[in-house]
Design an enzyme around this catalytic site. Structure first.
Site, short mmCIF file in Angstrom:
data_model
loop_
_atom_site.label_atom_id
_atom_site.label_comp_id
_atom_site.label_asym_id
_atom_site.label_seq_id
_atom_site.Cartn_x
_atom_site.Cartn_y
_atom_site.Cartn_z
N HIS A 145 -24.27 19.41 8.46
CA HIS A 145 -24.28 18.43 8.35
C HIS A 145 -23.04 17.14 8.29
CE1 HIS A 145 -24.28 15.53 4.69
NE2 HIS A 145 -25.52 15.03 4.69
N ARG B 163 -25.79 11.68 -3.58
CA ARG B 163 -26.84 12.03 -4.59
C ARG B 163 -26.08 13.49 -5.54
NH1 ARG B 163 -31.62 11.67 -1.38
NH2 ARG B 163 -31.28 11.65 0.73
N HIS C 198 -22.91 4.98 1.29
CA HIS C 198 -23.26 6.43 2.14
C HIS C 198 -22.38 6.75 2.16
CE1 HIS C 198 -25.18 9.34 5.10
NE2 HIS C 198 -25.57 9.47 3.96
N ASN D 108 -39.89 18.90 5.00
CA ASN D 108 -39.25 18.00 6.41
C ASN D 108 -40.36 17.13 6.34
OD1 ASN D 108 -37.18 19.04 6.14
ND2 ASN D 108 -37.22 20.11 7.64
#
Length: 684
Positions: free
Chosen positions: A590, A373, A433, A46
């Site tokens: 998430h 992704r 997105h 991160n």
């Protein structure tokens, strides 16, 4: 204190507080031992991305001579760089203390991480064979001669800085690259019940004489260094090049970006450090961070488990969705009713099954999907290629600029394009997105739509560790809107109107404001009024100000925010009706979920969008309404489980101390209780 510093928490400092919560997991003695090491790896990974992106952005503001107060929440860019460096040095020091503690506890479990000074005769032969067979053939050693330019150092690698000294000759400096392709941890042969691991760095230290045997020296030493570069992509303006070509070149150029952080072993001698900094043209002290013996600690995410399942979290078996069978037609089932798939508690196989069925079904005519992704080996991509080979008209809107996944997405885009799939490479100035899919199937001489909308990527690997909602539906109204988004990808000068979904960049702010205004009006009239939000991050000042307005009107607001949070809750006269928690645990939270009271007839949305400026104004995002009464109840119950967490929940408030929420209520650990909720539903 400025007005902004009272009103907002700086985005970068809030993010560092989020990463502190990750570090808390590494330091938590209740977390299994090897999992603690992996949290250290996550913390380090991160931090690498933070310096590549956020620190680099602040550095550019500073070097452009701008104060940056309005963009940075009331703090100047120069002051912020200094504050970040101070916090990171403290966090790095704490992480090293945690690592030392874990190393000691590993010994209690008969696991020994040895260095080059602890190698005995039993391991010598194994290590030398490993060096010559696995390491030496691929080793890159850079000799730093004054008359030879220093090549660009890669920030995905770490380097051993080697100094060879002799009393009658000048010191010779070299760099050994520790490539990201190397296995960082090497498991040595057991001795009885004892397990031994050595880091590849220490094998290199052990073999320095073999590596530099053509040189004459009296002493030799090695210290690790690591460089982090600005991760921003610069695009070529050559109109003759395709977007894929431009992006491919830009990804390569990223490795020559400006250095934003230089981390070094603090035991390195000053003359060698000065020599390296001068050769790399690094002069700003805020970019130079002393560290320990080992860098690139993100590799601890792959620390070997040694078969010690007792030192790992128990693996959960992903559950089926009640009423949705993988053995039956997905289309026939969702034609009757919507279903919610909640990974990793539910299996990701439903998404792959949907696409496989679409690929084989002769009645399916078109498939449209967005991709952000993909997994390294993607069954999603192979299903889409299969569909194209079966004559389906397949359209894929792929976001090639998904940060640090650009190369993988380019590779898949080229594969799919070669198979005849129509590829849409986003919208100029916007990242795509949103996560959604719609197929058209011929039934009774008309086209019927089926599809799904998700909060997360269609990625088999991350679906095992990221929590995400996917709504599988045949709702014609929702899917008509979803189909319009694909129209926008192809004709993006035309702004469509949507009756059901909420889309960025055109409508998210105004639609969410309208939903918040409705709660404000209810509160002012003495009617029930609440807002419950779950998201990764919130940094949009406009959205924060709107929530402050709702709080002042008396709307009760609960928020679960995993990552950065620029909103300051619990301030009298501004945000006293806002409470915020953050949950960091086994899985990465998430999901984005919005619940509005709507006079006790809740309006509920799952979304791909966080409440950040980029999601509101600079991306294509979709928030999908939930109309199915069963799923609405399910989502409200799931939110309540998370909100009641008093094991892994941290309180987010003005102090930014990341205190655990400990109360006298029965223990609730949201992720474990969520799994049990679904397990009990199946058994019931």
């Amino acid at each position: 204190m400025t007005k902004d510093k009272n009103r907002y928490i700086n985005r970068e400092l809030s993010w560092l507080k989020f990463n502190e919560r990750v570090l808390q997991e590494a330091g938590d003695k209740h977390v299994p031992l090897i999992e603690r090491l992996r949290f250290l790896g996550i913390f380090s990974n991160n931090l690498d991305e933070f310096f590549k992106v956020r620190y680099a952005t602040v550095k550019r503001i500073y070097e452009a001579g701008k104060g940056g107060k309005s963009e940075l929440g009331g703090i100047t860019a120069g002051d912020l760089l200094e504050e970040i460096t101070k916090i990171v040095i403290d966090q790095q020091s704490h992480s090293l203390d945690i690592l030392d503690e874990i190393d000691e506890q590993l010994k209690n479990e008969n696991i020994y991480v040895v260095d080059e000074t602890e190698i005995d005769e039993n391991h010598h032969e194994f290590i030398m064979n490993y060096f010559y067979q696995e390491i030496s053939p691929a080793l890159v050693v850079i000799m730093l001669n004054e008359d030879v330019a220093l090549p660009e150092l890669m920030d995905i690698s770490a380097y051993l800085s080697v100094k060879m000294s002799s009393s009658n000759a000048k010191d010779q400096i070299a760099l050994i690259e520790i490539s990201a392709d190397m296995d960082r941890f090497v498991v040595l042969p057991n001795k009885g019940d004892n397990n031994y691991i050595i880091m590849v760095d220490d094998i290199l230290r052990y073999c320095l004489d073999e590596i530099f045997n053509i040189f004459h020296y009296e002493s030799i030493s090695a210290h690790m260094i690591k460089i982090t570069r600005d991760g921003e992509l610069e695009f070529d303006s050559d109109l003759s090049k395709s977007f894929i070509d431009k992006l491919s070149e830009s990804v390569k150029d990223r490795q020559s970006g400006d250095p934003v952080r230089f981390v070094y072993d603090k035991s390195i001698d000053q003359s060698t450090l000065n020599f390296l900094l001068e050769r790399m043209h690094i002069y700003k002290k805020e970019s130079i961070i002393p560290g320990g013996r080992y860098h690139n600690r993100r590799d601890y995410m792959s620390f070997p488990s040694l078969g010690r399942t007792d030192l790992l979290y128990d693996k959960i078996k992903s559950l089926p969705v009640k009423g949705l069978s993988l053995e039956d037609s997905i289309f026939k089932t969702i034609a009757k009713k919507d279903y919610l798939v909640y990974t990793p508690y539910h299996t990701f196989s439903y998404i792959v099954k949907f696409l496989r069925e679409a690929a084989l079904d002769p009645k399916v005519k078109t498939i449209k999907i967005t991709i952000y992704r993909l997994a390294q080996i993607s069954h999603v991509a192979s299903s889409l290629i299969n569909a194209a080979k079966n004559g389906k008209k397949v359209t894929v809107a792929i976001e090639l600029r998904a940060r640090f996944d650009e190369a993988a997405n380019i590779n898949y885009a080229e594969q799919m394009q070669d198979e005849g799939i129509k590829m849409l490479f986003g919208v100029t100035g916007l990242k795509v997105h949103c996560k959604m899919c719609v197929i058209e199937r011929e039934e009774n001489e008309r086209l019927v739509r089926y599809g799904f909308v998700s909060t997360g990527n269609f990625n088999e690997s991350t679906a095992r560790i990221y929590t995400d909602f996917t709504l599988m539906t045949a709702n014609a109204k929702i899917l008509k809107d979803v189909n319009k988004v694909f129209d926008f990808f192809q004709v993006n000068y035309k702004i469509n109107r949507y009756k059901h979904i909420i889309t960025s960049p055109h409508y998210t702010k105004s639609k969410l404001f309208a939903l918040i205004d409705k709660e404000i009006n209810s509160a002012k009239q003495g009617k029930p009024a609440y807002i419950k939000l779950k998201m990764n991050s919130i940094s949009s000042y406009k959205m924060i100000d709107k929530l402050y307005e709702a709080s002042r009107a008396g709307v009760k607001i609960q928020m679960i925010v995993r990552g950065l949070c620029c909103l300051v809750p619990g301030i009298k006269g501004m945000s006293e009706n806002i409470e915020i928690i953050s949950i960091i645990d086994k899985f990465l939270e998430h999901t984005r979920l919005y619940i509005f009271c709507n006079q006790n007839d809740p309006k509920i949305y799952i979304s791909s969008a966080d409440w950040m400026t980029r999601n509101i104004d600079n991306r294509v995002e979709v928030s999908c309404p939930i109309y199915d009464a069963d799923i609405k109840r399910e989502l409200q119950h799931l939110y309540d489980i998370c909100w009641n967490d008093n094991v892994k929940a941290r309180i987010i408030d003005e102090s930014q101390e990341n205190k655990y929420r400990n109360n006298n209520n029965p223990k609730v650990r949201a992720q474990f209780d969520t799994y049990n909720y679904y397990l009990n539903n199946l058994e019931g």
